[in-house]
Design a protein around this motif. Structure first.
Motif, PDB file in Angstrom:
ATOM      1  N   GLU A 108      35.549  15.024  42.602  1.00 31.06           N
ATOM      2  CA  GLU A 108      35.757  13.380  43.109  1.00 31.06           C
ATOM      3  C   GLU A 108      34.244  13.227  42.954  1.00 31.06           C
ATOM      4  OE1 GLU A 108      36.307  10.198  43.731  1.00 31.06           O
ATOM      5  OE2 GLU A 108      37.865  11.232  44.643  1.00 31.06           O
ATOM      6  N   ASP A 109      34.179  12.051  41.965  1.00 37.57           N
ATOM      7  CA  ASP A 109      33.047  11.490  41.818  1.00 37.57           C
ATOM      8  C   ASP A 109      32.247  10.242  42.619  1.00 37.57           C
ATOM      9  OD1 ASP A 109      34.806   9.486  40.968  1.00 37.57           O
ATOM     10  OD2 ASP A 109      33.927   8.836  39.226  1.00 37.57           O
ATOM     11  N   GLU A 110      33.306   9.896  43.447  1.00 36.02           N
ATOM     12  CA  GLU A 110      32.890   8.808  44.631  1.00 36.02           C
ATOM     13  C   GLU A 110      32.179   9.694  45.772  1.00 36.02           C
ATOM     14  OE1 GLU A 110      35.137   5.362  45.180  1.00 36.02           O
ATOM     15  OE2 GLU A 110      36.477   5.893  43.494  1.00 36.02           O
TER      16      GLU A 110
ATOM     17  N   ALA B 127      33.352  11.104  36.900  1.00 37.86           N
ATOM     18  CA  ALA B 127      32.089  10.132  36.656  1.00 37.86           C
ATOM     19  C   ALA B 127      31.838   9.858  35.073  1.00 37.86           C
ATOM     20  CB  ALA B 127      30.964  10.731  37.358  1.00 37.86           C
ATOM     21  N   ASP B 128      31.927  10.990  34.363  1.00 42.65           N
ATOM     22  CA  ASP B 128      31.723  10.791  32.762  1.00 42.65           C
ATOM     23  C   ASP B 128      32.747  10.454  32.223  1.00 42.65           C
ATOM     24  OD1 ASP B 128      33.164  13.295  33.284  1.00 42.65           O
ATOM     25  OD2 ASP B 128      32.064  14.433  32.095  1.00 42.65           O
ATOM     26  N   ASN B 129      33.745   9.942  32.944  1.00 49.11           N
ATOM     27  CA  ASN B 129      35.034   9.412  32.013  1.00 49.11           C
ATOM     28  C   ASN B 129      35.749  10.541  31.648  1.00 49.11           C
ATOM     29  OD1 ASN B 129      34.693   6.617  32.308  1.00 49.11           O
ATOM     30  ND2 ASN B 129      33.163   6.617  30.784  1.00 49.11           N
ATOM     31  N   SER B 130      35.616  11.797  32.084  1.00 42.72           N
ATOM     32  CA  SER B 130      36.510  12.813  31.885  1.00 42.72           C
ATOM     33  C   SER B 130      37.658  12.896  32.631  1.00 42.72           C
ATOM     34  CB  SER B 130      35.865  13.995  31.956  1.00 42.72           C
ATOM     35  OG  SER B 130      35.224  14.428  33.262  1.00 42.72           O
ATOM     36  N   SER B 131      38.760  13.647  32.408  1.00 43.62           N
ATOM     37  CA  SER B 131      40.104  13.863  33.231  1.00 43.62           C
ATOM     38  C   SER B 131      39.870  14.874  34.269  1.00 43.62           C
ATOM     39  CB  SER B 131      41.212  13.730  32.538  1.00 43.62           C
ATOM     40  OG  SER B 131      42.210  14.207  33.143  1.00 43.62           O
ATOM     41  N   GLY B 132      40.295  14.574  35.649  1.00 39.88           N
ATOM     42  CA  GLY B 132      40.481  15.713  36.548  1.00 39.88           C
ATOM     43  C   GLY B 132      41.505  16.419  36.304  1.00 39.88           C
ATOM     44  N   ILE B 133      42.541  15.968  35.596  1.00 36.00           N
ATOM     45  CA  ILE B 133      43.937  16.874  35.415  1.00 36.00           C
ATOM     46  C   ILE B 133      43.303  17.914  34.219  1.00 36.00           C
ATOM     47  CG2 ILE B 133      46.056  16.562  34.141  1.00 36.00           C
ATOM     48  CD1 ILE B 133      46.073  13.769  34.971  1.00 36.00           C
ATOM     49  N   GLU B 134      42.324  17.392  33.287  1.00 36.63           N
ATOM     50  CA  GLU B 134      42.038  18.424  32.248  1.00 36.63           C
ATOM     51  C   GLU B 134      41.227  19.475  32.796  1.00 36.63           C
ATOM     52  OE1 GLU B 134      40.194  15.943  29.349  1.00 36.63           O
ATOM     53  OE2 GLU B 134      42.059  15.039  28.518  1.00 36.63           O
TER      54      GLU B 134
END
Length: 263
Positions: A144-146, A193-200
């Motif tokens: 989680e980035d928040e 946060a880095d626009n990456s996907s948590g799914i990936e």
């Protein structure tokens, strides 16, 4: 036409609920499909209920109960272990808990769906909360980035008796954290946060280290419940409530492996 529209709106959430009950997408979707077929073949099932959504879930429960309400049997493995856990729960408590805390039905609606008095529905939810909180404890990784949300989730799962292995804000951090200590459960946001996907990130962890239950958290649940690809067995929509997190964590811990999204 109005009823058909309401069914279409409610169906993704029925599928989510069915998957949480069975622990897998395929078996959950089979129950949801049987429910839809029953409604379409006999529209009278929509009568005498407070809403079309309640009627849909009520019909599901009739099918679920008549089938024995069991997870698919295995000689060994995660579903067999899930069955062992579920057999120790007071009957109907898990259903009532999910309906109230995850699907956000009122106690009156839960009673309507399960065909029990409202007071009994409220009592079942209370029993389920206690039994499931006591049943399983383990290691939880949070993606989680928040920061505020991550801290809130960490406090909730710690309060439940679980240990948080760490909080990852990016795809890379998630993979490194999992390699350092493989969790028993992952709570993952979709957009990091880095626009990456948590799914990936979750898929890479699963590929490298093996499977574990995953709860996805997203502000756009309809994007994950499209039926066009593999979907999460456990999913929480933002903004979430504390009870939704507690319920989903308890549910997921009952299953040592669940189907997750593929990219």
């Amino acid at each position: 036409m109005d009823a058909t529209t309401e069914i279409s709106k409610a169906l993704p959430y029925l599928r989510r609920y069915a998957r949480a009950m069975t622990g897998a997408q395929t078996s959950g979707d089979n129950y949801a499909a049987a429910t839809l077929e029953a409604i379409l073949s006999d529209r009278s099932a929509l009568e005498g209920t407070s809403s079309v959504k309640v009627a849909l879930f009520k019909t599901f429960h009739g099918i679920w109960s008549s089938s024995g309400a069991t997870v698919e049997a295995e000689e060994d493995g995660p579903r067999r272990r899930a069955q062992d856990h579920l057999s120790r729960l007071t009957p109907n408590t898990r259903e009532a808990l999910l309906l109230h805390t995850v699907e956000e039905f009122s106690f009156a609606e839960v009673g309507e769906i399960m065909q029990i008095p409202e007071t009994e529905a409220e009592e079942l939810v209370g029993i389920a909360r206690q039994e499931m909180a006591d049943a399983v404890a383990g290691k939880v990784m949070i993606i989680e980035d928040e920061s505020i949300i991550a801290m809130d989730i960490e406090a909730l799962v710690t309060e439940m008796g679980h240990r948080v292995t760490g909080i990852a804000r990016t795809h890379r951090e998630a993979v490194e954290l999992a390699r350092a200590e493989m969790p028993d459960l992952i709570l993952a946001d979709i957009q990091l946060a880095d626009n990456s996907s948590g799914i990936e990130a979750v898929n890479e962890v699963m590929t490298d280290l093996g499977r574990c239950p995953v709860i996805f958290i997203t502000a756009f649940p309809e994007r994950l419940l499209s039926g066009e690809r593999k979907e999460p067995a456990f999913m929480i929509a933002k903004p979430y409530t504390q009870e939704q997190v507690r319920s989903a964590v308890s549910q997921a811990m009952f299953f040592s492996s669940t189907e997750t999204l593929t990219t």
